[in-house]
Design a protein around this motif. Structure first.
Motif, PDB file in Angstrom:
ATOM      1  N   UNK A  29     -67.354   1.404  49.530  1.00 32.33           N
ATOM      2  CA  UNK A  29     -67.258  -0.012  49.869  1.00 32.33           C
ATOM      3  C   UNK A  29     -65.812  -0.502  49.854  1.00 32.33           C
ATOM      4  N   UNK A  30     -64.995   0.061  48.969  1.00 29.94           N
ATOM      5  CA  UNK A  30     -63.585  -0.329  48.913  1.00 29.94           C
ATOM      6  C   UNK A  30     -62.668   0.680  49.592  1.00 29.94           C
ATOM      7  N   UNK A  31     -63.033   1.967  49.550  1.00 27.29           N
ATOM      8  CA  UNK A  31     -62.156   3.014  50.079  1.00 27.29           C
ATOM      9  C   UNK A  31     -62.108   3.007  51.609  1.00 27.29           C
ATOM     10  N   UNK A  32     -63.246   2.782  52.256  1.00 26.19           N
ATOM     11  CA  UNK A  32     -63.273   2.819  53.727  1.00 26.19           C
ATOM     12  C   UNK A  32     -62.429   1.701  54.335  1.00 26.19           C
ATOM     13  N   UNK A  33     -62.593   0.429  53.916  1.00 27.84           N
ATOM     14  CA  UNK A  33     -61.719  -0.607  54.478  1.00 27.84           C
ATOM     15  C   UNK A  33     -60.236  -0.352  54.197  1.00 27.84           C
ATOM     16  N   UNK A  34     -59.923   0.202  53.017  1.00 27.74           N
ATOM     17  CA  UNK A  34     -58.522   0.494  52.696  1.00 27.74           C
ATOM     18  C   UNK A  34     -57.969   1.574  53.619  1.00 27.74           C
ATOM     19  N   UNK A  35     -58.771   2.588  53.887  1.00 32.35           N
ATOM     20  CA  UNK A  35     -58.329   3.672  54.758  1.00 32.35           C
ATOM     21  C   UNK A  35     -58.185   3.215  56.210  1.00 32.35           C
ATOM     22  N   UNK A  36     -59.024   2.260  56.614  1.00 35.73           N
ATOM     23  CA  UNK A  36     -59.012   1.799  58.012  1.00 35.73           C
ATOM     24  C   UNK A  36     -58.018   0.672  58.253  1.00 35.73           C
ATOM     25  N   UNK A  37     -57.382   0.181  57.196  1.00 41.11           N
ATOM     26  CA  UNK A  37     -56.463  -0.946  57.343  1.00 41.11           C
ATOM     27  C   UNK A  37     -55.334  -0.613  58.319  1.00 41.11           C
ATOM     28  N   UNK A  38     -55.096  -1.521  59.262  1.00 43.43           N
ATOM     29  CA  UNK A  38     -54.045  -1.323  60.253  1.00 43.43           C
ATOM     30  C   UNK A  38     -54.484  -0.541  61.479  1.00 43.43           C
ATOM     31  N   UNK A  39     -55.750  -0.099  61.515  1.00 48.82           N
ATOM     32  CA  UNK A  39     -56.261   0.648  62.669  1.00 48.82           C
ATOM     33  C   UNK A  39     -57.212  -0.228  63.470  1.00 48.82           C
ATOM     34  N   UNK A  40     -57.668   0.320  64.618  1.00 46.70           N
ATOM     35  CA  UNK A  40     -58.592  -0.421  65.467  1.00 46.70           C
ATOM     36  C   UNK A  40     -59.953  -0.603  64.807  1.00 46.70           C
ATOM     37  N   UNK A  41     -60.252   0.215  63.796  1.00 42.33           N
ATOM     38  CA  UNK A  41     -61.555   0.145  63.125  1.00 42.33           C
ATOM     39  C   UNK A  41     -61.532  -0.749  61.885  1.00 42.33           C
ATOM     40  N   UNK A  42     -60.413  -1.424  61.637  1.00 41.07           N
ATOM     41  CA  UNK A  42     -60.280  -2.208  60.410  1.00 41.07           C
ATOM     42  C   UNK A  42     -61.334  -3.306  60.323  1.00 41.07           C
ATOM     43  N   UNK A  43     -61.544  -4.018  61.434  1.00 42.49           N
ATOM     44  CA  UNK A  43     -62.530  -5.104  61.422  1.00 42.49           C
ATOM     45  C   UNK A  43     -63.928  -4.602  61.161  1.00 42.49           C
ATOM     46  N   UNK A  44     -64.272  -3.470  61.800  1.00 40.14           N
ATOM     47  CA  UNK A  44     -65.604  -2.888  61.612  1.00 40.14           C
ATOM     48  C   UNK A  44     -65.784  -2.410  60.180  1.00 40.14           C
ATOM     49  N   UNK A  45     -64.780  -1.734  59.639  1.00 42.01           N
ATOM     50  CA  UNK A  45     -64.871  -1.204  58.274  1.00 42.01           C
ATOM     51  C   UNK A  45     -65.005  -2.334  57.262  1.00 42.01           C
ATOM     52  N   UNK A  46     -64.332  -3.444  57.498  1.00 41.59           N
ATOM     53  CA  UNK A  46     -64.404  -4.576  56.588  1.00 41.59           C
ATOM     54  C   UNK A  46     -65.782  -5.235  56.623  1.00 41.59           C
TER      55      UNK A  46
END
Length: 380
Positions: free
Chosen positions: A48-65
């Motif tokens: 829940x916390x690791x995926x949004x952190x890993x996706x931060x700054x990428x095109x998938x950031x919004x989806x991961x959040x």
């Protein structure tokens, strides 16, 4: 509400089978199963916390959040289900997959995060929606099941499940109409088969339709058949939607006892019109009443009194209750994935599936209209 608990010693397809040597599964296996559930819950928390952190700054950031913990929990449960089934271990560990216990405990704790003034303000429209929706969907399902020639007892199970709260309602109806165990298995599998995709489909539709949080929660709470799946879908939309969805589903659950007693009376008089069977009474209604509803309300009253008495100083206590709620709900969501089985659907044929699909579509349309009307302008 939730999926039925698989008996200890169940086979990998969910059917009963003895453990080696003809004995029931040992408590050790149940303990190992509980460790697995807790490990999957901890992994869910980490993702829940690791995926949004890993996706931060990428095109998938919004989806991961946007992906909430119910999604991770259910997917991890399904993955573990597949691995355990392939290894022949799912039946041995199944005594720990206590979806119903986890979800009911989580919902009681949820009451501590829903202040009682919210419950009272939502009770009126929630009760009206529950009465109209349960009546309309039950009668529609009963009618279409009759048109397709289903056995009356299977019709009763399907109608109860899709109109009220899934497997718990089907279990109550099974006792009321003396349905066969196989019929309950069919119904339970259909509930889970339709509920799991609804967890993700309804939040997506909520965004497309532009519903507010209260309307979204009312629609989700009135339509998804299992209480665990309602909580999961509501959590994806947001905290406000989760609160209203839980109140609506809890209100709907109260009607389970009424429907069970009505079915008991109908089948008793229909099967034994000469009066040889015992007539249902107030005790039968109480026996079938979902007791966790009282726990939810009690927790809400206690939390409201706590917040009023201690103010900001009491917030850590409420935060602790919320954290415990999340852990129990995550355990319930992982158990949904772990318990899911398609084995009992193989013998059902197309007619029960067709009835359930048609009733679900009818439920969605009527529920959307009622939620949009009754919760218009409602704020959480």
């Amino acid at each position: 509400m939730s999926a039925p608990e698989t008996p200890q010693g169940a086979g990998t397809d969910g059917t009963a089978a003895p453990a080696p040597g003809g004995t029931r599964a040992l408590p050790l296996w149940t303990g190992l199963g509980l460790v697995l559930v807790l490990a999957l819950a901890a992994l869910t928390r980490w993702l829940e916390s690791a995926v949004p952190a890993a996706a931060e700054g990428t095109a998938l950031a919004g989806f991961a959040e946007a992906v909430e913990y119910p999604v991770y929990a259910i997917l991890l449960g399904l993955l573990a289900n597949a691995v355990l089934s392939a290894a022949g271990l799912r039946g041995r560990l199944s005594g720990a997959f206590r979806t119903e216990f986890f979800i009911k405990t989580g919902l009681v704790l949820l009451g501590s995060t829903v202040l009682f003034d919210v419950v009272l303000s939502a009770a009126g429209p929630a009760l009206l929606q529950a009465l109209l929706l349960v009546t309309a969907v039950f009668l529609f399902t009963w009618w279409i099941g009759g048109r397709l020639g289903l056995d009356d007892r299977l019709r009763a199970l399907l109608a109860s499940a899709v109109s009220i709260c899934g497997v718990s309602a089907a279990i109550a109806a099974t006792g009321a109409v003396q349905a066969k165990r196989e019929q309950l298995a069919y119904t339970a599998s259909l509930v889970i088969l339709f509920a799991v995709p609804s967890i993700f489909l309804l939040p997506w539709l909520v965004g497309l339709l532009g519903l507010n949080d209260a309307q979204a929660g009312a629609w989700i709470g009135g339509n998804i058949d299992t209480t665990a799946a309602v909580a999961a879908s509501g959590a994806i939309v947001g905290e406000g939607a989760l609160q209203i969805a839980s109140i609506v589903k809890t209100t709907q659950n109260v009607l389970m006892g009424v429907v069970a007693v009505a079915l008991t009376a109908y089948f008793a008089y229909r099967v034994a019109p000469d009066g040889t069977r015992a007539r249902p009474g107030a005790r039968a209604l109480w026996d079938r009443f979902p007791k966790f509803v009282l726990g939810f309300l009690a927790a809400s009253v206690i939390a409201t009194a706590w917040a009023s008495a201690f103010g900001e100083a009491g917030q850590p206590g409420l935060d602790t209750a919320k954290a415990l709620r999340d852990w129990f709900l995550i355990a319930a969501f992982t158990s949904i994935g772990l318990e899911f089985s398609v084995g009992s659907l193989r013998e059902a044929g197309w007619r029960p599936v067709g009835v359930f699909a048609a009733a679900t579509a009818f439920n969605l349309l009527v529920g959307l209209a009622l939620a949009a009307l009754l919760f218009r302008g409602f704020t959480v």
